[in-house]
Design a protein around this motif. Structure first.
Motif, short mmCIF file in Angstrom:
data_model
loop_
_atom_site.label_atom_id
_atom_site.label_comp_id
_atom_site.label_asym_id
_atom_site.label_seq_id
_atom_site.Cartn_x
_atom_site.Cartn_y
_atom_site.Cartn_z
N GLY A 130 0.87 -1.22 0.16
CA GLY A 130 0.00 -0.10 0.19
C GLY A 130 0.80 1.47 -0.04
O GLY A 130 0.62 2.20 -0.71
N LEU A 131 2.02 1.24 0.73
CA LEU A 131 2.84 2.30 0.99
C LEU A 131 3.48 2.51 -0.52
O LEU A 131 3.55 3.75 -0.88
CB LEU A 131 3.97 2.35 1.86
N VAL A 158 1.46 5.63 9.34
CA VAL A 158 2.00 4.85 8.64
C VAL A 158 2.24 3.62 9.25
O VAL A 158 3.26 3.26 9.95
CB VAL A 158 3.39 5.08 7.96
N PRO A 159 1.29 2.52 8.98
CA PRO A 159 1.18 1.40 10.22
C PRO A 159 2.31 0.40 9.91
O PRO A 159 1.99 -1.04 9.77
CB PRO A 159 -0.18 0.83 9.97
N PHE A 160 3.58 0.74 9.89
CA PHE A 160 4.46 -0.14 10.01
C PHE A 160 4.52 -1.14 10.82
O PHE A 160 5.40 -2.02 10.88
CB PHE A 160 5.85 0.58 9.56
N PRO A 195 14.36 4.13 4.92
CA PRO A 195 14.56 4.25 6.19
C PRO A 195 13.58 3.79 7.24
O PRO A 195 13.85 3.24 8.16
CB PRO A 195 14.74 5.92 6.27
N ALA A 196 12.26 3.82 6.82
CA ALA A 196 11.09 3.31 7.48
C ALA A 196 11.26 1.96 7.59
O ALA A 196 11.14 1.12 8.57
CB ALA A 196 9.97 3.84 7.11
N ARG A 197 11.64 1.22 6.61
CA ARG A 197 11.85 -0.36 6.65
C ARG A 197 12.82 -0.81 7.59
O ARG A 197 12.89 -1.70 8.41
CB ARG A 197 12.04 -0.67 5.36
N ASN A 198 14.11 0.29 7.47
CA ASN A 198 15.13 -0.22 8.56
C ASN A 198 14.74 -0.16 9.86
O ASN A 198 15.25 -0.98 10.79
CB ASN A 198 16.34 0.79 8.23
N LEU A 199 13.78 1.08 10.26
CA LEU A 199 13.53 1.09 11.72
C LEU A 199 12.54 0.13 12.00
O LEU A 199 12.90 -0.40 13.30
CB LEU A 199 12.40 2.41 11.51
N THR A 200 12.07 -0.67 11.33
CA THR A 200 11.11 -1.63 11.54
C THR A 200 12.04 -3.07 11.71
O THR A 200 11.36 -4.10 12.27
CB THR A 200 9.87 -1.94 10.87
N ASN A 201 13.27 -3.03 11.40
CA ASN A 201 13.96 -4.26 11.86
C ASN A 201 14.36 -4.48 13.37
O ASN A 201 14.66 -5.62 13.84
CB ASN A 201 15.29 -4.09 10.98
#
Lengths: 267, 269
Positions: free
Chosen positions: B164-165, B213-215, B189-195
């Protein structure tokens, strides 16, 4: 003299070109802030209540993170590797090789331009704010500043040589995915960019200390937070100089081999 | 316009052509898979080194961290297959090649989505399956019907959220003719945060990743359900909402994309 004037034209041009792509500067800055937030939070959570670890306090560790992210931004502001690789793939590199200048030097001097634009317009404001509003430590003596700047510059050159050397594999392989990922992983872990070498397990620390990557982030960072101090600074700078010479020679050797082997695809 | 069901065989037709094309470059294909596995293993090694001295990161040990990471990797693998090319919609628009998706009698969103099917994502699956097996035995996770079904739905939810994003980011290109850049600025960067477990970040960031942004639903909330971990600030059952959040977020993204499409003016020739 003539030489320096010629190459510094590339620096000037790159500086001016960066000014035209302001969106680029903003986008890089935002991702730099996110990574600062990420690594800052991680280290705070790792310490969680501990006064110090391996003799390093949390404040000093957070300073390490900030300096590391600063250098990370500096090292990432030049011509991206894929852009040079794309030129090899499309065959445009042939046009550059025909011109009467040295291609690795030309890109290096262009990088000086775009990097200094980025430092002046984005990094200095951001990191000034960071150091004012957060509890971080600045070096106390001008000598440390001097050594830090020298060491960071050497680190930049080492990184440039290694990165370009890895990029050269495009001349032989065209698709370099796997090799590149090994390069990026080595740079991020063994350089101490996110975890300082003193937190490594003994054997890994030994490996890292025999490799050039520590010269990119670990040595300048450690000089800044004065973990490397006094006589040790001279020693560390010498290590960096040694690796710079070695990496430069390897780059030259491979460069000469590679350019003799230019495969112009679809040419 | 075709009916919804007739889209399914069509999707496999289009995708099959794409796979055959990719298999022509076998060396490149293998190199990409090797590269991806190396990159993910590299992050895992970094996590291990990090916890060598400290043992825990915000109450999460190495294996739990790895489990959290593997959920993110597996759903990202599906995203690469289905949606990753959405980020370069700007290139299609600028080159004028996007118009070909508009002149055919099928839904343009569907057509653009089916255009590419990146089998390079095999690297993500090999890595995450390996981690799931390894970590499950170390942490003694008993896979029963209930938590297996939950994991599957959580992954589907995660794919829909990240997809979706990507769709939203690509929709920006309809107005600004830029999208790829936004991917690297926002999503990478957002994907890296959620690691890493979101609980370690400032409260604002946690709220943002739960409700804007419901990561957080991609891996953090589902992992806390499966590993039965406490989470600060949020109720324990929040992870169960993952499939619903994914569906709603993706529908919003789809609507936005179609809305943007109405604004689209061809670059022309």
């Amino acid at each position: 003299m003539e030489y320096i004037r010629m190459y510094s034209t590339f620096t000037k041009k790159a500086f001016l070109r960066s000014a035209a792509y302001r969106f680029d500067v903003w986008s890089r800055l935002i991702s730099n802030v996110i990574f600062l937030l990420m690594w800052g939070s991680i280290w705070m959570a790792l310490y969680s209540g501990r006064e110090e670890a391996e003799g390093v306090s949390l404040v000093v560790m957070l300073t390490y993170v900030a300096v590391s992210q600063f250098l990370n931004a500096v090292n990432g502001a030049g011509t991206p590797l894929w852009e040079i690789q794309e030129k090899v793939r499309t065959g445009d590199i042939a046009f550059e090789l025909m011109k009467p200048f040295d291609v690795p030097l030309r890109y290096l001097f262009a990088d000086f331009g775009s990097v200094s634009f980025y430092i002046l317009t984005a990094l200095i404001p951001l990191y000034t704010i960071l150091f004012i509003f957060f509890d971080l430590e600045l070096p106390t003596s001008w000598l440390v500043w001097l050594f830090f700047i020298l060491s960071a510059f050497l680190g930049f050159l080492i990184r440039y040589c290694i990165e370009l050397t890895f990029g050269l594999f495009t001349f032989w392989l065209i698709e370099t995915g796997g090799i590149e990922d090994i390069f990026y992983f080595s740079v991020s872990l063994l350089s101490g960019s996110v975890i300082p070498l003193w937190f490594f397990p003994g054997w890994l620390q030994t490996i890292a200390s025999y490799l050039p990557f520590q010269g990119i982030y670990f040595i300048p960072n450690a000089i800044f937070i004065e973990e490397i101090a006094g006589q040790e600074m001279f020693m560390s700078i010498s290590i960096q100089l040694f690796w710079l010479i070695v990496c430069y020679l390897i780059l030259r050797f491979l460069w000469n081999k590679a350019t003799k082997k230019v495969i112009v695809q679809g040419g | 316009m075709l009916s919804f069901l007739s889209y399914i065989p069509l999707y496999f037709r289009l995708v099959g052509a794409g796979i055959r094309a990719q298999m022509q470059y076998r060396f490149a294909f293998i190199m990409r898979i090797v590269g991806m596995i190396t990159a993910y293993a590299g992050t895992a090694v970094t996590m291990w080194v990090m916890l060598y001295e400290f043992k825990q990161l915000g109450q999460w040990n190495f294996y739990e961290l790895l489990f959290l990471f593997a959920i993110a990797v597996v759903s990202w693998g599906f995203c690469i297959i289905l949606f990753f090319h959405f980020r370069s919609l700007d290139t299609y628009i600028v080159n004028g090649t996007f118009d070909r998706f508009l002149v055919r009698p099928i839904n343009p969103f569907f057509h653009f989505m089916a255009m590419k099917f990146d089998i390079g994502a095999a690297g993500q699956f090999i890595f995450s399956i390996f981690v799931f097996i390894w970590v499950s035995s170390v942490l003694d996770i008993h896979w029963q019907l209930a938590n297996s079904i939950f994991l599957v739905f959580a992954i589907i939810g995660g794919v829909l959220i990240q997809g979706g994003l990507l769709v939203m980011i690509s929709a920006i290109a309809f107005w600004t003719t830029k999208s790829e850049r936004f991917y690297w600025v926002v999503m990478y960067p957002a994907r890296n945060l959620t690691n890493y477990p979101l609980g370690i970040y400032p409260k604002v960031v946690q709220w943002f990743t739960a409700f804007v942004v419901p990561f957080g639903f991609v891996n953090y909330f589902p992992a806390t359900v499966i590993l039965k971990k406490d989470i600060p600030f949020f109720p324990d059952y929040i992870g169960y909402f993952t499939p619903l959040v994914g569906l709603v977020f993706f529908l919003i993204a789809y609507r936005l994309w179609m809305f943007g499409l109405n604004h689209y003016k061809s670059a022309g020739s």
